[in-house]
Design a protein around this motif. Sequence first.
Motif, short mmCIF file in Angstrom:
data_model
loop_
_atom_site.label_atom_id
_atom_site.label_comp_id
_atom_site.label_asym_id
_atom_site.label_seq_id
_atom_site.Cartn_x
_atom_site.Cartn_y
_atom_site.Cartn_z
N GLU A 93 0.84 -1.21 0.00
CA GLU A 93 0.00 0.00 0.00
C GLU A 93 0.87 1.26 0.00
O GLU A 93 0.57 2.22 -0.70
N LEU A 94 1.95 1.24 0.77
CA LEU A 94 2.84 2.39 0.80
C LEU A 94 3.51 2.59 -0.55
O LEU A 94 3.54 3.70 -1.08
N VAL A 95 4.03 1.52 -1.12
CA VAL A 95 4.67 1.63 -2.43
C VAL A 95 3.66 2.09 -3.47
O VAL A 95 3.98 2.95 -4.31
N ASP A 96 2.44 1.56 -3.43
CA ASP A 96 1.40 2.02 -4.35
C ASP A 96 1.10 3.50 -4.17
O ASP A 96 0.91 4.23 -5.14
N ALA A 97 1.07 3.96 -2.91
CA ALA A 97 0.83 5.38 -2.64
C ALA A 97 1.94 6.23 -3.23
O ALA A 97 1.69 7.29 -3.82
N TYR A 98 3.16 5.76 -3.09
CA TYR A 98 4.29 6.52 -3.66
C TYR A 98 4.30 6.45 -5.17
O TYR A 98 4.71 7.41 -5.83
N ASP A 99 3.83 5.35 -5.76
CA ASP A 99 3.65 5.30 -7.21
C ASP A 99 2.64 6.36 -7.66
O ASP A 99 2.87 7.07 -8.64
N ARG A 100 1.53 6.47 -6.93
CA ARG A 100 0.52 7.48 -7.26
C ARG A 100 1.08 8.88 -7.06
O ARG A 100 0.82 9.78 -7.85
N PHE A 101 1.88 9.08 -5.99
CA PHE A 101 2.52 10.37 -5.75
C PHE A 101 3.42 10.73 -6.93
O PHE A 101 3.40 11.86 -7.42
N TRP A 102 4.21 9.76 -7.41
CA TRP A 102 5.07 10.00 -8.56
C TRP A 102 4.23 10.40 -9.78
O TRP A 102 4.58 11.33 -10.50
N GLU A 103 3.14 9.69 -10.01
CA GLU A 103 2.27 10.01 -11.15
C GLU A 103 1.73 11.43 -11.04
O GLU A 103 1.67 12.16 -12.05
N VAL A 104 1.35 11.85 -9.84
CA VAL A 104 0.87 13.22 -9.62
C VAL A 104 2.00 14.21 -9.90
O VAL A 104 1.79 15.22 -10.58
N LEU A 105 3.18 13.92 -9.37
CA LEU A 105 4.32 14.82 -9.63
C LEU A 105 4.60 14.94 -11.12
O LEU A 105 4.78 16.05 -11.63
N VAL A 106 4.66 13.80 -11.81
CA VAL A 106 4.95 13.83 -13.25
C VAL A 106 3.88 14.61 -13.99
O VAL A 106 4.19 15.45 -14.85
#
Length: 187
Positions: A54-67
């Motif tokens: 869940e944490l890694v998925d959250a950080y994946d989503r964070f990266w997508e938002v940043l990009v």
Amino acid sequence: MPGMKQVLQHRIDSTFAHYDVNRNGVIELADIYALANRLLQAFGEPASSERGRELVDAYDRFWEVLVEHCDADRDGRIGPAEYREAMISAFVEAGSFGADFLEVVQSLLDIADTNGDGRVDAGEFQVLLKARGLSEEECGLAFVHLDTDGDGAISVLEYVAAVRDFYTNPAEGTPGSWLYPTSLQLT
């Protein structure tokens, strides 16, 4: 006395430095995974566990938002100028990243809630902030200032309000000014 724009720009630059974990001058997916790994280690959570995924998925989503918001040239690398312009546009001028950002914050606070009581108490919040490089004293001060309703826990709304405040309100002593206390010293 630094001006409003100088304080906010310094805050944006300090968070860029936080996200550029490998210090190569750009934020990349590897940096975001390094941040996630720091938190996994801080919470003693393996990446293969449900909470770890869940944490890694959250950080994946964070990266997508940043990009989506920051990577103007779409090269998979976010430079300081791209980051600054996007953060000014998203937070200072528009007010927030929106629902995507709220989802990431919710996931982060869910991971921080290690005892599963639905609240992020001072001890849990301290682990989160220490993984970001704050001292124990800074963590305690941040918690007191971010717990605006005084219920002994940080809610998603309190955290999001503090992030918004960090990027939009240059005044010292507001909840947002305590998110990264040491990084706010203008030299």
